[in-house]
Design an enzyme around this catalytic site. Structure first.
Site, PDB file in Angstrom:
ATOM      1  N   LYS A 217      -8.984   9.926   2.551  1.00  0.00           N
ATOM      2  CA  LYS A 217      -9.583   9.143   1.471  1.00  0.00           C
ATOM      3  C   LYS A 217     -10.699   9.878   0.742  1.00  0.00           C
ATOM      4  CE  LYS A 217      -7.934   4.569   2.375  1.00  0.00           C
ATOM      5  NZ  LYS A 217      -8.150   3.210   2.887  1.00  0.00           N
ATOM      6  N   ARG A 251      -4.923   4.106  10.978  1.00  0.00           N
ATOM      7  CA  ARG A 251      -3.828   4.290  10.010  1.00  0.00           C
ATOM      8  C   ARG A 251      -3.919   5.705   9.441  1.00  0.00           C
ATOM      9  NH1 ARG A 251      -3.176   3.531   4.579  1.00  0.00           N
ATOM     10  NH2 ARG A 251      -1.236   2.568   3.878  1.00  0.00           N
TER      11      ARG A 251
HETATM   12  C1  7PM Z   1      -4.134   5.982  -3.252  1.00  0.00           C
HETATM   13  C2  7PM Z   1      -5.378   5.567  -2.815  1.00  0.00           C
HETATM   14  C3  7PM Z   1      -3.011   5.742  -2.495  1.00  0.00           C
HETATM   15  C4  7PM Z   1      -5.501   4.862  -1.631  1.00  0.00           C
HETATM   16  C5  7PM Z   1      -3.137   5.062  -1.315  1.00  0.00           C
HETATM   17  C6  7PM Z   1      -4.372   4.598  -0.904  1.00  0.00           C
HETATM   18  C7  7PM Z   1      -5.348   0.906   3.540  1.00  0.00           C
HETATM   19  C8  7PM Z   1      -4.219   0.115   3.503  1.00  0.00           C
HETATM   20  C9  7PM Z   1      -4.117   1.596   1.925  1.00  0.00           C
HETATM   21  C10 7PM Z   1      -6.370   0.649   4.512  1.00  0.00           C
HETATM   22  C11 7PM Z   1      -4.973  -1.141   5.276  1.00  0.00           C
HETATM   23  C12 7PM Z   1      -4.218   4.901   1.473  1.00  0.00           C
HETATM   24  C13 7PM Z   1      -4.558   3.897   0.399  1.00  0.00           C
HETATM   25  N1  7PM Z   1      -5.261   1.848   2.562  1.00  0.00           N
HETATM   26  N2  7PM Z   1      -4.019  -0.910   4.365  1.00  0.00           N
HETATM   27  N3  7PM Z   1      -3.458   0.550   2.483  1.00  0.00           N
HETATM   28  N4  7PM Z   1      -6.126  -0.406   5.349  1.00  0.00           N
HETATM   29  N5  7PM Z   1      -4.827  -2.145   6.156  1.00  0.00           N
HETATM   30  O1  7PM Z   1      -5.032   5.834   1.602  1.00  0.00           O
HETATM   31  O2  7PM Z   1      -7.429   1.282   4.586  1.00  0.00           O
HETATM   32  O3  7PM Z   1      -3.161   4.841   2.071  1.00  0.00           O
HETATM   33  S1  7PM Z   1      -3.552   2.440   0.544  1.00  0.00           S
END
Ligand code: 7PM
Length: 275
Positions: A217, A251
């Site tokens: 992130k 995750r």
């Molecule tokens: C672009 C920016 C693409 C951020 C994808 C993301 C989470 C999630 C995501 C989290 C839970 C990523 C994020 N992040 N679900 N879905 N917790 N529960 O980095 O932090 O995958 S999307």
């Protein structure tokens, strides 16, 4: 606490499986599904305790995806995966129709970045035999990073998650099936993310298992000055800080490396408990 076949008796790795048109081959729908299944297989072989399948509708800054589109992307993968593995499957969605179809296709958990705040979501999940991950988000994905603002980010996230947990229990969802997530990067500045990570124990004290998503992130980019494909070491460091502060599900995009790190943390924690 049990999610499908996953007993959450020690910290576990959740592998991220994106099923967006651009994340896999352009050989059409079936080739994309095969790519997703191969990737899922590889993550299970590496030791993923659970897979999180997302159709991208909930990603920060992402355009909205229609219900039909999200169903088309996600459900065939859940169905195919359910046939080849007992590994718990989580589906990242806020849409009631996708939640229901995913559960019918054999999903074990609904991962909702909107914490079941869409119309009908609480009642729908209460009728399904699935666990749920409730995530905190300030604002909406398209605009949430413009000006995140809190008086006290720990207290506000904590109050929100406890309140959503209570609403779920009132709606008839089994408390043993509820996971909470501070939502790193979802309507939070860099400083907010760091403060949450440092004080995660307070969120664990709400009494539900915590899931954290820090993998690659932006906040890790801020701390290291590195681009997204160079954030593995920072992601692992963040994962360890999180589990040492009480997180139970990490995750991640990098299952094998994260699991190695968790094993080290787990060994140290186990010794600590025996003293
Ligand atoms: C672009 C920016 C693409 C951020 C994808 C993301 C989470 C999630 C995501 C989290 C839970 C990523 C994020 N992040 N679900 N879905 N917790 N529960 O980095 O932090 O995958 S999307």
């Amino acid at each position: 606490m049990q999610i499908g076949t996953l007993k959450l008796d020690c910290p576990a790795v959740m592998g991220i499986l994106n099923v967006t048109p651009d994340s896999f081959s352009d050989g059409g729908q079936f080739a994309a599904r095969d790519d997703a299944l191969r990737e899922a297989d590889a993550m299970i072989a590496e030791g993923a305790a659970i897979l999180d399948i997302g159709g991208e509708s909930t990603r920060p800054g992402a355009a909205d995806v229609s219900v039909e589109e999200e169903l088309d992307r996600v459900i065939p993968v859940v169905e195919a995966l359910r046939k080849i593995t007992d590994a718990p499957i989580s589906v990242d969605t806020s849409k009631v129709a996708v939640m229901c179809a995913a559960a019918n296709a054999g999903a074990d958990m609904i991962n909702d970045v909107r914490a079941l705040r869409e119309d009908g979501a609480l009642a729908a999940v209460a009728e399904l035999d699935v666990a749920v991950c409730l995530m905190h988000m300030q604002g909406q994905p398209r605009t949430m990073q413009r000006e995140p603002s809190y008086h006290d980010v720990i207290a506000e996230v904590s109050e929100f998650l406890a309140e959503r947990r209570d609403r779920c229990v009132d709606a008839g969802i089994d408390q043993q099936q509820i996971v909470l997530d501070p939502g790193f990067g979802f309507g939070k500045s860099h400083a907010h993310n760091v403060e949450l990570l440092a004080n995660l124990r307070q969120l664990a004290d709400i009494g539900q298992p915590l899931l954290v998503g820090l993998s690659r992130k932006a906040t890790l980019g801020q701390l290291t000055g590195r681009e997204i494909d160079q954030r593995l070491a920072a992601s692992i460091a963040a994962a360890i800080v999180a589990v040492m502060n009480g997180a139970m599900i990490v995750r991640t995009h990098d299952v094998a490396e994260t699991l190695d790190a968790l094993r080290v943390a787990q060994a140290v924690t186990a010794v600590g408990i025996m003293k």
